[in-house]
Write an enzyme that holds these catalytic residues in place. Structure first.
Site, short mmCIF file in Angstrom:
data_model
loop_
_atom_site.label_atom_id
_atom_site.label_comp_id
_atom_site.label_asym_id
_atom_site.label_seq_id
_atom_site.Cartn_x
_atom_site.Cartn_y
_atom_site.Cartn_z
N PHE A 212 0.84 -1.20 0.00
CA PHE A 212 0.00 0.00 0.00
C PHE A 212 0.87 1.24 0.00
CE2 PHE A 212 -3.99 -2.00 1.39
CZ PHE A 212 -3.55 -3.15 2.05
N ASP A 213 0.46 2.25 -0.72
CA ASP A 213 0.99 3.59 -0.54
C ASP A 213 0.35 4.12 0.75
OD1 ASP A 213 0.22 6.77 -2.06
OD2 ASP A 213 1.99 6.21 -0.88
#
Lengths: 334, 257
Positions: free
Chosen positions: A175-176
């Site tokens: 995930f960012d």
């Protein structure tokens, strides 16, 4: 009472499972059919599908992700034979005339998908809600935006030119941070006032947790399943691994991100602070089955290096209230 | 005693080709006729949807004979006394009803058979199964569903996949011929913008059940627009999104949830 399918194992009910709704266009490769639809129109598209009904589609970008979900389920069923806390994969399509071909394809690839939503031209949004969707993956950015606006975690999936080989036994999700797990509040400051102001702001608010982002809930759901493995002494061999891959640096900005996760009671396995450098090479090392980012530059960078990357557009959204700490339902069945 | 009155306001359909749908007047008009006029009941949107299908069929082909032929069945003794109100209410709302049948509760099935009814719709939990047992395809009208303009017919797939052995019960035969006619009607329209949508839902069994049901319906001449395989998930959330006007099934267990 949970429902037995094929007398092998039961199928979890959506309200108890982690429900992942996947569009047929990302689970399978339907490029050729899509082209026919766009260039020759609906009637030719229908004709083509019917003529090729027994021909299975080949895998698409979401295929290895779904296979990894099934691998997790297999291990969960061994440890918790009566629990419905599993991944429930729902195949969504709103195209006409490919229903039988899709069912044949699922069988051909030996996927354990029993939950189908073939809406024939109608919007999937109502069905996503009815299925208690934890994550919706589609190739259509319009549908993804609609879903996000309705509070459903969603992302537009793209296909890398060359997909790197990924694990068949361990699900890896990357995930960012900003505007994906966290709200976009800091990112907006960076966009409006530049890097200096961003750093100042983060330092000043070091200990203040960031707001929720659209995929926070999905990370929590993964964490809930991870804990089920830890509970049985399988922390080292856990078939789920999560990554934070952020442009934030390891200073105050990074600290704030970790602090936020801590305040939410959410664990992430690896946090990678790239201080603004390209995410592609790092992702190539990690080899996640899926990567979520809100910036198309990062999505493209990941795709170039063979990672299946999904775009999470910035929309104003109201998350549906959902409690991930679901009590396991103890059922006796024959 | 069974009596049938033709509605002279409406052009009578070709009896050889039309799909006769009988609806109980109690469902269309509810109860109580103040000022000699009934209010709109649960089945009102259904009648409007049937009417819209007919309109579109005639648009495609003004000489079309495969149309819905709607008949109102009145068994309620109270409503029978108000027969003139039923007829005048029908005319008032401009409903495309070709005949009115009045009978007692004992012989309403006789009136269904006499009128060559292919589908009987009611809100009464007793009437529908009774008619079904006598070989008339019947369905309970769903009270709770918000109406849509498009006629949405739902098939419960768990009853569609049938064993090959044994004689075919009369109601299954009725279901097959209705499916064939519905399929033919559906083919008059394109994929998009159809006034009629066929929906399949399989509640139990996995995707193979769903695939089997699709094949069975196709062998009866009916292509499905939407299909949902629930794999044991509760049905009511999905039903409220699908919004069918009625559900077709062999057994009424389809309605329990």
């Amino acid at each position: 009472m949970p429902h037995m399918i094929r007398k092998i194992c039961f199928y979890p009910r959506p309200q108890n499972a982690v429900t992942i709704c996947v569009s047929a266009r990302v689970l399978f490769n339907m490029e050729k059919e899509q082209q026919i639809y766009e260039q020759q129109g609906l009637e030719d598209y229908i004709k083509y599908q019917v003529e090729h009904e027994t021909e299975p589609f080949s895998p698409g970008p979401a295929f290895s992700f779904v296979k990894a979900l099934e691998a997790v389920n297999t291990r969960l069923r061994v440890l918790y034979p009566k629990s419905e806390e599993l991944f429930d994969v729902v195949l969504m399509t709103n195209n006409h005339s490919e229903k039988t071909r899709l069912i044949n394809t699922i069988k051909h690839h030996q996927l354990f998908i029993e939950h189908l939503c073939m809406t024939g031209g109608n919007s999937p949004i109502g069905y996503l809600k009815a299925c208690h969707t934890n994550l919706y993956l589609s190739a259509d950015p319009v549908k993804v935006r609609e879903a996000l606006e309705e509070g459903i975690a969603a992302a537009t999936m793209f296909t890398p030119e060359k997909m790197t080989k990924v694990s068949e036994t361990q699900l890896r999700v990357a995930f960012d941070g900003d505007a994906v797990l966290f709200s976009d509040e800091s990112e907006r400051i960076y966009k409006a006032h530049g890097l200096e102001k961003f750093f100042e702001h983060e330092k000043a608010h070091e200990n203040k947790p960031l707001g929720h982002g659209p995929l926070k809930g999905f990370l929590e759901a993964l964490g809930m399943l991870q804990k089920k493995f830890y509970g049985k002494g399988q922390r080292m061999d856990c078939p789920i691994r999560t990554y934070l891959v952020t442009a934030r640096d390891a200073g105050s900005a990074g600290y704030r991100a970790l602090n936020t996760l801590c305040s939410w009671g959410v664990e992430i396995d690896e946090a990678l602070f790239l201080s603004g450098s390209s995410k592609g090479p790092m992702l190539e090392k990690i080899r996640p089955h899926i990567f979520f980012d809100d910036q198309m530059t990062h999505v493209n960078g990941a795709l170039e290096m063979g990672t299946v990357a999904c775009h999470v557009p910035n929309v104003a959204y109201n998350p549906l209230e959902r409690d991930f700490k679901k009590k396991p339902i103890k059922r006796k069945y024959i | 005693m069974v009596s049938t009155i033709q509605n002279t306001d409406v052009k009578q359909k070709d009896s050889a080709r039309a799909v006769v749908v009988a609806v109980s007047s109690r469902a269309v008009f509810g109860s109580g006729a103040g000022d000699g006029l009934y209010g709109m009941g649960v089945a009102f949107p259904l009648l409007q949807a049937l009417q819209r299908v007919n309109e579109r069929l005639l648009e495609e082909n003004p000489a079309e004979s495969l149309l819905f032929d709607v008949v109102l069945i009145t068994t309620d003794s109270q409503q029978q006394q108000q027969s003139s109100s039923i007829i005048s209410s029908t005319r008032h709302y401009g409903l495309e009803v070709s005949r009115f049948c009045f009978s007692s509760e004992e012989d309403f099935i006789e009136s269904l058979i006499k009128n060559n009814v292919q589908l009987f719709l009611s809100t009464d939990r007793n009437e529908a199964p009774q008619a079904s047992q006598k070989g008339v395809l019947s369905a309970l009208l769903d009270r709770h569903v918000a109406p849509s303009e498009q006629l949405r017919v739902m098939f419960c797939g768990d009853a569609v996949v049938q064993p090959d052995t044994g004689p075919m019960p009369a109601s299954r035969q009725a279901a097959q011929s209705f499916s064939a006619q519905l399929g033919e009607m559906r083919r008059r329209f394109g994929m998009l913008d159809s006034p009629l949508s066929i929906v399949l839902v399989t509640s139990r069994g996995g995707r193979e059940s769903c695939g089997g049901a699709l094949r069975t319906l196709r062998s009866h001449g009916l292509s499905v627009d939407e299909a949902y395989c629930l794999a044991g998930a509760p049905r009511s959330p999905i039903l409220s999104v699908i919004r069918p006007h009625f559900l077709l099934s062999d057994s009424f267990s389809c309605l329990e949830d």
